[in-house]
Design a protein around this motif. Structure first.
Motif, short mmCIF file in Angstrom:
data_model
loop_
_atom_site.label_atom_id
_atom_site.label_comp_id
_atom_site.label_asym_id
_atom_site.label_seq_id
_atom_site.Cartn_x
_atom_site.Cartn_y
_atom_site.Cartn_z
N ALA A 1 0.86 -0.77 0.12
CA ALA A 1 0.30 -0.62 -0.01
C ALA A 1 1.09 1.19 0.58
O ALA A 1 1.82 1.27 0.41
CB ALA A 1 -0.94 -0.23 1.19
N PRO A 2 0.57 2.74 -0.43
CA PRO A 2 1.04 3.30 -0.65
C PRO A 2 1.96 4.33 1.22
O PRO A 2 2.99 4.32 0.51
CB PRO A 2 0.36 4.52 -1.21
CG PRO A 2 -0.61 4.11 -2.33
CD PRO A 2 -0.87 2.76 -1.37
N GLY A 3 1.18 3.94 1.51
CA GLY A 3 1.33 4.51 3.15
C GLY A 3 1.53 3.65 4.10
O GLY A 3 1.99 3.30 5.15
N VAL A 4 2.61 2.36 3.76
CA VAL A 4 2.66 0.93 4.32
C VAL A 4 3.68 1.30 4.76
O VAL A 4 4.47 2.15 5.06
CB VAL A 4 3.66 -0.71 3.61
CG1 VAL A 4 4.72 0.14 2.46
CG2 VAL A 4 3.64 -1.63 4.38
N THR A 5 3.62 0.61 6.37
CA THR A 5 4.52 0.41 7.88
C THR A 5 5.98 -0.67 7.92
O THR A 5 4.78 -1.17 7.95
CB THR A 5 3.76 0.85 8.91
OG1 THR A 5 3.31 2.62 9.04
CG2 THR A 5 4.81 1.37 10.27
#
Length: 138
Positions: free
Chosen positions: A34-38
């Motif tokens: 996902a674009p905002g993966v942590t």
């Protein structure tokens, strides 16, 4: 969608990603982020690849830092446990630390949160003290 369907769908997604990764296809993982993966690997400050990274660029830095000091020689999934968005993967990874002259195996546990088919959160846990000792021998 009920939780059973969500669990089954996310389980299949993670099994596909891990299966392809174990065959050396890292692109399958990058495409699933996902674009905002942590992305979190324990051992921050002790191991060059450890710490928390954000976004695909952060995950690529994680692998760049890992590749600079070690090669992943094998990855075996032992057990996958799923509930809703969360998947737990118990595995054994075989690593060759550059200069160490041997392979080292580590049991690990990964926890992955899948949102809309994409990896939104990844957390890996393993024996960082042993990894530090093995790196020191390199």
């Amino acid at each position: 969608m009920d939780e059973g369907d969500l669990t089954a769908r996310n389980l299949a997604r993670v099994q596909d990603i891990y299966g392809r990764y174990a065959q050396g296809d890292r692109s399958a993982l990058y495409e699933a982020l996902a674009p905002g993966v942590t992305w979190t690997s324990i051992g921050e400050g002790a191991l060059p690849w450890a710490g928390t990274r954000q976004g695909r660029a952060g995950v690529e830095r994680y692998f760049g830092d890992l590749d600079a000091v070690a090669d992943v020689a094998g990855y075996e999934v032992e057990q996958v446990i799923a509930q809703g968005e969360w998947i737990a993967v118990l595995a054994t990874v075989t690593v060759r630390h550059h200069g160490a002259g041997g392979e080292h195996r580590y049991a690990k546990a990964d926890f992955i949160r899948i949102v809309d088919g994409m990896v939104a959160d990844f957390r890996e846990f393993y024996d960082t003290a042993q990894a530090c000792r093995d790196r020191a021998r390199a």
